[in-house]
Design an enzyme around this catalytic site. Structure first.
Site, mmCIF file in Angstrom:
data_model
loop_
_atom_site.group_PDB
_atom_site.id
_atom_site.type_symbol
_atom_site.label_atom_id
_atom_site.label_comp_id
_atom_site.label_asym_id
_atom_site.label_seq_id
_atom_site.Cartn_x
_atom_site.Cartn_y
_atom_site.Cartn_z
ATOM 1 N N LYS A 35 -34.257 18.280 -36.527
ATOM 2 C CA LYS A 35 -35.553 18.941 -36.754
ATOM 3 C C LYS A 35 -36.499 18.057 -37.548
ATOM 4 C CE LYS A 35 -33.703 22.493 -38.770
ATOM 5 N NZ LYS A 35 -32.308 22.106 -38.585
ATOM 6 N N THR A 36 -35.990 17.525 -38.639
ATOM 7 C CA THR A 36 -36.848 16.691 -39.477
ATOM 8 C C THR A 36 -37.242 15.432 -38.705
ATOM 9 O OG1 THR A 36 -35.764 17.552 -41.438
ATOM 10 C CG2 THR A 36 -36.984 15.511 -41.700
ATOM 11 N N ASP A 220 -41.841 21.570 -42.282
ATOM 12 C CA ASP A 220 -40.377 21.473 -42.238
ATOM 13 C C ASP A 220 -39.789 22.641 -43.044
ATOM 14 O OD1 ASP A 220 -37.872 20.535 -41.675
ATOM 15 O OD2 ASP A 220 -38.030 18.679 -42.837
ATOM 16 N N GLU A 221 -38.551 23.002 -42.772
ATOM 17 C CA GLU A 221 -37.852 24.071 -43.505
ATOM 18 C C GLU A 221 -38.682 25.354 -43.525
ATOM 19 O OE1 GLU A 221 -34.807 23.528 -44.653
ATOM 20 O OE2 GLU A 221 -34.638 21.372 -45.054
ATOM 21 N N GLN A 251 -30.299 28.663 -42.458
ATOM 22 C CA GLN A 251 -30.402 27.910 -43.707
ATOM 23 C C GLN A 251 -31.453 28.491 -44.641
ATOM 24 O OE1 GLN A 251 -29.807 23.506 -43.515
ATOM 25 N NE2 GLN A 251 -30.153 23.813 -41.344
ATOM 26 N N ARG A 603 -23.964 19.274 -44.895
ATOM 27 C CA ARG A 603 -24.501 18.025 -45.475
ATOM 28 C C ARG A 603 -23.575 16.855 -45.176
ATOM 29 N NH1 ARG A 603 -28.811 19.179 -44.784
ATOM 30 N NH2 ARG A 603 -27.859 21.001 -43.858
HETATM 31 P P1 ATP Z 1 -31.184 19.961 -41.478
HETATM 32 O O1 ATP Z 1 -31.113 21.292 -40.817
HETATM 33 O O2 ATP Z 1 -29.993 19.717 -42.322
HETATM 34 O O3 ATP Z 1 -32.486 19.738 -42.173
HETATM 35 P P2 ATP Z 1 -32.201 18.457 -39.250
HETATM 36 O O4 ATP Z 1 -32.146 19.376 -38.100
HETATM 37 O O5 ATP Z 1 -33.500 18.269 -39.915
HETATM 38 O O6 ATP Z 1 -31.079 18.882 -40.311
HETATM 39 P P3 ATP Z 1 -32.136 15.603 -39.107
HETATM 40 O O7 ATP Z 1 -31.948 15.355 -40.541
HETATM 41 O O8 ATP Z 1 -33.481 15.375 -38.529
HETATM 42 O O9 ATP Z 1 -31.630 17.075 -38.765
HETATM 43 O O10 ATP Z 1 -31.089 14.787 -38.261
HETATM 44 C C1 ATP Z 1 -29.711 14.737 -38.615
HETATM 45 C C2 ATP Z 1 -29.163 13.352 -38.377
HETATM 46 O O11 ATP Z 1 -29.054 13.100 -36.997
HETATM 47 C C3 ATP Z 1 -30.053 12.261 -38.922
HETATM 48 O O12 ATP Z 1 -29.244 11.236 -39.422
HETATM 49 C C4 ATP Z 1 -30.819 11.813 -37.703
HETATM 50 O O13 ATP Z 1 -31.260 10.485 -37.835
HETATM 51 C C5 ATP Z 1 -29.777 11.951 -36.615
HETATM 52 N N1 ATP Z 1 -30.356 12.187 -35.284
HETATM 53 C C6 ATP Z 1 -31.131 13.211 -34.905
HETATM 54 N N2 ATP Z 1 -31.456 13.138 -33.602
HETATM 55 C C7 ATP Z 1 -30.860 12.036 -33.113
HETATM 56 C C8 ATP Z 1 -30.805 11.403 -31.816
HETATM 57 N N3 ATP Z 1 -31.438 11.905 -30.775
HETATM 58 N N4 ATP Z 1 -30.105 10.270 -31.712
HETATM 59 C C9 ATP Z 1 -29.453 9.754 -32.781
HETATM 60 N N5 ATP Z 1 -29.449 10.303 -34.014
HETATM 61 C C10 ATP Z 1 -30.146 11.427 -34.181
HETATM 62 MG MG MG Z 2 -34.146 18.682 -41.890
#
Ligand code: ATP
Ligand code: MG
Length: 723
Positions: A35-36, A220-221, A251, A603
Site C-alpha cells: 500500500k505504501t 496512507d493508513e 490494522q 512487521r
Molecule cells: P503495511 O500494511 O504494513 O503498511 P504496506 O501494505 O504498506 O504494509 P509496503 O510497506 O508498501 O506494504 O510493502 C511491503 C514490502 O513489500 C516492502 O518491502 C515493499 O518494498 C515490498 N513490495 C511491495 N510490492 C512489491 C512488488 N510488487 N515487488 C517487490 N516488492 C514489493
Molecule cells: Mg504501509
C-alpha cells in the site's frame, strides 16, 4: 516518456492503482501488500507521467519519519528533488497551514505548540487557580475529555451538559482551558487539527485557494483517521479534489484515540463512484509468518475480510519462549540479538516490540549491560526530557513572553529566590486581570511584592530581556548555546555531581547540536527559532538524537505500524498485558488488541520471536499471568516452543523435565531435588536446600550457603551440583 522505473516491480493490481484515472480511489489491502509503495509510486506517476505539479499534491503519512522516507523515495524514483511538496502528518500539515494563516486562524504569529505533558500541567494549574480539589477532578480525565471533544470537532459552546452536573463542570473546565490557551498563544495537538479545520471551514477564499491548489490528496493508513482529520480532508477535497487513500481495516489500532475505521465506508458514500482496489499478495513476510497473522486475525468478527497470500517460502517457525520473569525474558532477547549481530546482521534490522512503554526499561538495562546500541521510539524522548524542556522554555519565553507554561516552568529554575507565594500572587493577578504571568510579574514586582521578592522577579525578567537582546541576529545554534549558558542551566546541572547531572549536561549540549543540524524549511517562512521550537514539539514523539547509529530498534507495537524488520521480537505476550487488562472484558477493545497483535506479527520479514513471562514486575507490582490467548490463536504448525536448557548436572530422573510442565509434581521433585539436599554452586560454594517452589523451567530453590547465606536461585540457571 519512459515510465519503466515507476511501474517496475509492481504487480497488476498495484499498477492499476498507481495509474488510476483522476477519480476517488480507495486501496484496501492487508499488511505488507504494498500500500505504501503504491502511494509513493502514485505520487511519482502523477508528477512524471501525468505532468501534475508537485505543488498540487498533498500527501499524509502517519509519522514524520514515514513522510521523510516517502519524500526520499519519490525523489529517487523521479531522480530530481521535489520541493514544495506538501507531505507530512496530519498534525504537521495542519501546523503548516496555521503558521501561514495565523491571522485568519485567530492566533498570534508566534503561537507555541504544547505537548501532552505541557497540556496536563496547564490543566493542573487551572484547577489550582479555580481552587478546585484535584482528587475529585482528575487532571488526566479532564485532559482526556478536552481532547476527545476536539477530536470530534466540538468547542465548549457546542456541548450540551445533558443536565449532568459532572458534565457541566467538564465543559466549564474546557472553556477555561481554552481561554488560557488563547491568551498565551498556546496550541495543543488536538487544537492543531481542530483549528486547521475551522480555518478552512470559515474562510471561503482560503478554502477555494487550497481546493484549487491541491488536486490530489494522498493518504496512507487511512483506517486510523479520526473525525476531525476526516472532516479536514473532506473539506479540502470538495467536489473537485481527487482523494487517493490506502488502508487496512485489520490494522485500525487507534480507536481509543478517536480513530474511526468506519471512515472506509463513509468515504465510499461521500465520494460516489469511488474506485476500490484490493491488493492480495504479501511481499514482506515468509509464509509461516503470514499464516500465523491470517489465522490470528480470523478470530475477529468485524472485518471486511481479505485474502493475503505470498510466494515466499515457508521459512523459519515462530519461536515462542516462556520466561520465568521479565529479566529472564530480557536475557533471552539479548542472547538472540547477540547471535544475530555476531552473524554479521545490521542491528537496525532487529526490532523489539512491546505493548506498553514501561516494559522497555528492563530491556534497556539489559542492552546497556550487553553494550548493544539501541534506540527507543516513544518512551522518554529527547525533546521530552526535563532539562531539554527547561532550555526550550527559556527559548519559548524569548520568543513569546506571554507563554505561561514556559514562564512557570523556569521562573524559579535554577532557583533564584522566587518562592511559591510570589508565584501564587502572580497567578491570582492573572486570574483577576485575565493577563499573562509575564504581565502579572511586571505589575506586582513594582507594587505588592516586598523588596527581596521584587528584586528576584525583576532579575528574572531582565534576564529574559537580556537573552532576547543578546540572541537577536545570532544563528539558531548560537542562540541555543547562549541561552543554556546565560540562563545558568548548564552550570546548575554541572553542579549535580551524579550520573544524572552528567547526562543532563550532555543532553543540553546535544540540544545545541540538534539546533546546528536543524535545517529550516524555506517554505515555512518563519523565524528559525520558532520553527525549531515547533519542530521540537512536533517531533518529540519520534525517536532520539542518535538516529544515525546502527542500533537495535525498541518500540511499542503501536509505533511499529507501517514498518518492517527482518528480525522481530514480541515481548510480554501475557493476558492482562496483551491483550491489555482494560480491553479483555470489552469485545470491541479485544478486537482492537488483536489487530494490534496482527500489526506486530506482520512487521516481521523472516524471523519472529514471541515471549511471555510467568511473573512480571511492572510499575513496581508483581503480576502472575497466563500466556496471551493470541499465542494460542496461532496454528501449532507455525510455532516452536523453546525452553531454557536445564543445567542441573545430575541426577535427572526424567530425560526431559520440561515436557512435563503441566503435570503436577511436588516442586523441584522432577529434578531429583529434596529439602535438605546438599548442593554446590560455583560462586556461593556449598549449601543446603531449605525450600522449593515452582515447576519445570521455573523451579526455584532457597539454599542456605555456608558462607554466602540464604539465596533463592532459579534451578535452570543456577548450575547446582547435587552432592
Ligand atoms: P503495511 O500494511 O504494513 O503498511 P504496506 O501494505 O504498506 O504494509 P509496503 O510497506 O508498501 O506494504 O510493502 C511491503 C514490502 O513489500 C516492502 O518491502 C515493499 O518494498 C515490498 N513490495 C511491495 N510490492 C512489491 C512488488 N510488487 N515487488 C517487490 N516488492 C514489493
Ligand atoms: Mg504501509
Amino acid at each position: 516518456m519512459d515510465v519503466t522505473p515507476i511501474l517496475d516491480k509492481l504487480n497488476d493490481a498495484q499498477r492499476q492503482a498507481v495509474t488510476a484515472a483522476a477519480e476517488p480511489t480507495l486501496v484496501i489491502a492487508g499488511a505488507g501488500s504494498g500500500k505504501t509503495r503504491v502511494l509513493v509510486h502514485r505520487a511519482a506517476w502523477l508528477i512524471d507521467v501525468e505532468g501534475i505539479s508537485p505543488q498540487s499534491l498533498l500527501a499524509v503519512t502517519f509519522t514524520n519519519k514515514a513522510a521523510a522516507e516517502m519524500r526520499g523515495r519519490i525523489e529517487s524514483l523521479l531522480n530530481v528533488p521535489v520541493q514544495h511538496l506538501w507531505i507530512g502528518t496530519f498534525h504537521g500539515l495542519a501546523h503548516r497551514m496555521l503558521r501561514r494563516h495565523w491571522r485568519e486562524a485567530g492566533l498570534p504569529q508566534n503561537f507555541q505548540i504544547i505537548d501532552a505533558d505541557d497540556q496536563l500541567r496547564l490543566i493542573k494549574r487551572l484547577l489550582k487557580n479555580l481552587e478546585i480539589d484535584d482528587s475529585r477532578w482528575v487532571p488526566k480525565e479532564i485532559q482526556w475529555f478536552i481532547n476527545a471533544q476536539k477530536d470530534e470537532g466540538l468547542r465548549p459552546q457546542h456541548l450540551d451538559d445533558e443536565n449532568d452536573p459532572n458534565r457541566r463542570q467538564m465543559i466549564s473546565f474546557y472553556q477555561s482551558y481554552e481561554e488560557i490557551c488563547q491568551r498565551g498563544g498556546l496550541v495543543d495537538f488536538a487544537e492543531l487539527l481542530l483549528r486547521a479545520h475551522e480555518l478552512l471551514r470559515d474562510n471561503g477564499e482560503l478554502l477555494q485557494h487550497y481546493r484549487r491548489r491541491f488536486q490530489h490528496l494522498l493518504v496512507d493508513e487511512f483506517q486510523d483517521t479520526n473525525a476531525i482529520q476526516y472532516a479536514w480532508l473532506r473539506l479540502l477535497a470538495g467536489d473537485t479534489g481527487v482523494p487517493f487513500v490506502v488502508g487496512d481495516d485489520d490494522q485500525s489500532i487507534y480507536r481509543w484515540r478517536g480513530a474511526r475505521v468506519e471512515h472506509i465506508q463513509r468515504f465510499q458514500k461521500d465520494f460516489p463512484g469511488t474506485r476500490i482496489i484490493k491488493l492480495e499478495q504479501n511481499y514482506r513476510s515468509t509464509a509461516t509468518i503470514l499464516n500465523a497473522a491470517n489465522a490470528l486475525i480470523a478470530n475477529n468478527h468485524s472485518r471486511m475480510g481479505k485474502n493475503l497470500w505470498t510466494e515466499e517460502s515457508v521459512g523459519e517457525t515462530i519461536k515462542v519462549y516462556s520466561a520465568y520473569n521479565e529479566r529472564d525474558e530480557a536475557d533471552f532477547v539479548i542472547g538472540r540479538l547477540r547471535d544475530w549481530i555476531a552473524q554479521g546482521n545490521a542491528r537496525a534490522d532487529a526490532a523489539v516490540l512491546y505493548r506498553s512503554n514501561a516494559q522497555s526499561r528492563v530491556l534497556e538495562e539489559g542492552l546497556i549491560n550487553a553494550r548493544i546500541p539501541y534506540r527507543v521510539y516513544g518512551g522518554l524522548r529527547f525533546f521530552e526530557r526535563a532539562e531539554i524542556k527547561d532550555a526550550l522554555a527559556y527559548l519559548r519565553l524569548i520568543s513569546n513572553r506571554d507563554d505561561d507554561s514556559a514562564f512557570e516552568r523556569v521562573v524559579n529554575k535554577p532557583t533564584r529566590g522566587i518562592g511559591a507565594r510570589t508565584v501564587e500572587m502572580m497567578r491570582s493577578y492573572t486570574r483577576a486581570n485575565a493577563c499573562s504571568m509575564w504581565r502579572a510579574a511586571g505589575t506586582i514586582a513594582s507594587g505588592d511584592l516586598n523588596g527581596r521578592a521584587a528584586n528576584a522577579v525583576n532579575a528574572f525578567m531582565s534576564l529574559i530581556e537580556r537573552m532576547a537582546r543578546e540572541t537577536r541576529g545570532l544563528s539558531l545554534h548560537d542562540q541555543v548555546d547562549h541561552v543554556i549558558r546565560v540562563s545558568t542551566l548548564l552550570d546548575f546541572f554541572k553542579k549535580d555531581k551524579g550520573e544524572k547531572g552528567e547526562t543532563r549536561v550532555e543532553n543540553l549540549l546535544e540540544l545545541v547540536s540538534a539546533a546546528k543540524s536543524f535545517e529550516p524549511d524555506p517554505a515555512e517562512e518563519m523565524a528559525p527559532l520558532d520553527e525549531f521550537l515547533s519542530h521540537a514539539a512536533l517531533e518529540a514523539g519520534e525517536g532520539q538524537a542518535d538516529a544515525w547509529e546502527d542500533c537495535v530498534q525498541l518500540m511499542t507495537m503501536h509505533s511499529a505500524k507501517g514498518l518492517e524488520f527482518p528480525l522481530v521480537f514480541m515481548c510480554g505476550m501475557e493476558e492482562g498485558l496483551f491483550p491489555h487488562q482494560r480491553s479483555i472484558a470489552d469485545p470491541d477493545g479485544l478486537e482492537e488488541e488483536r489487530r494490534l497483535c496482527y500489526v506486530g506479527i506482520t512487521r516481521a520479514k523472516q524471523t519472529l520471536y514471541i515471549s511471555y513471562a510467568e511473573q512480571r514486575r511492572l510499575h513496581g507490582v508483581d503480576n502472575y499471568a497466563q500466556p496471551s490467548r493470541f499465542i494460542a490463536e496461532i496454528p501449532d504448525e507455525c510455532i516452536e516452543e523453546i525452553r531454557p536448557r536445564v543445567q542441573v548436572s545430575r541426577p535427572l530422573r526424567s530425560p526431559s523435565p520440561m515436557r512435563r510442565k503441566n503435570r503436577s509434581v511436588a516442586p523441584g521433585n522432577e529434578l531429583g531435588i529434596h529439602l535438605g539436599q546438599r548442593v554446590r554452586h560455583s560462586k556461593f560454594g556449598d549449601g543446603v536446600i531449605l525450600n522449593c517452589e515452582g515447576q519445570g523451567a521455573h523451579a526455584r530453590v532457597e539454599v542456605n550457603f555456608e558462607t554466602a547465606g540464604t539465596k533463592w536461585l532459579v534451578l535452570s540457571y543456577a548450575n547446582l551440583d547435587l552432592m
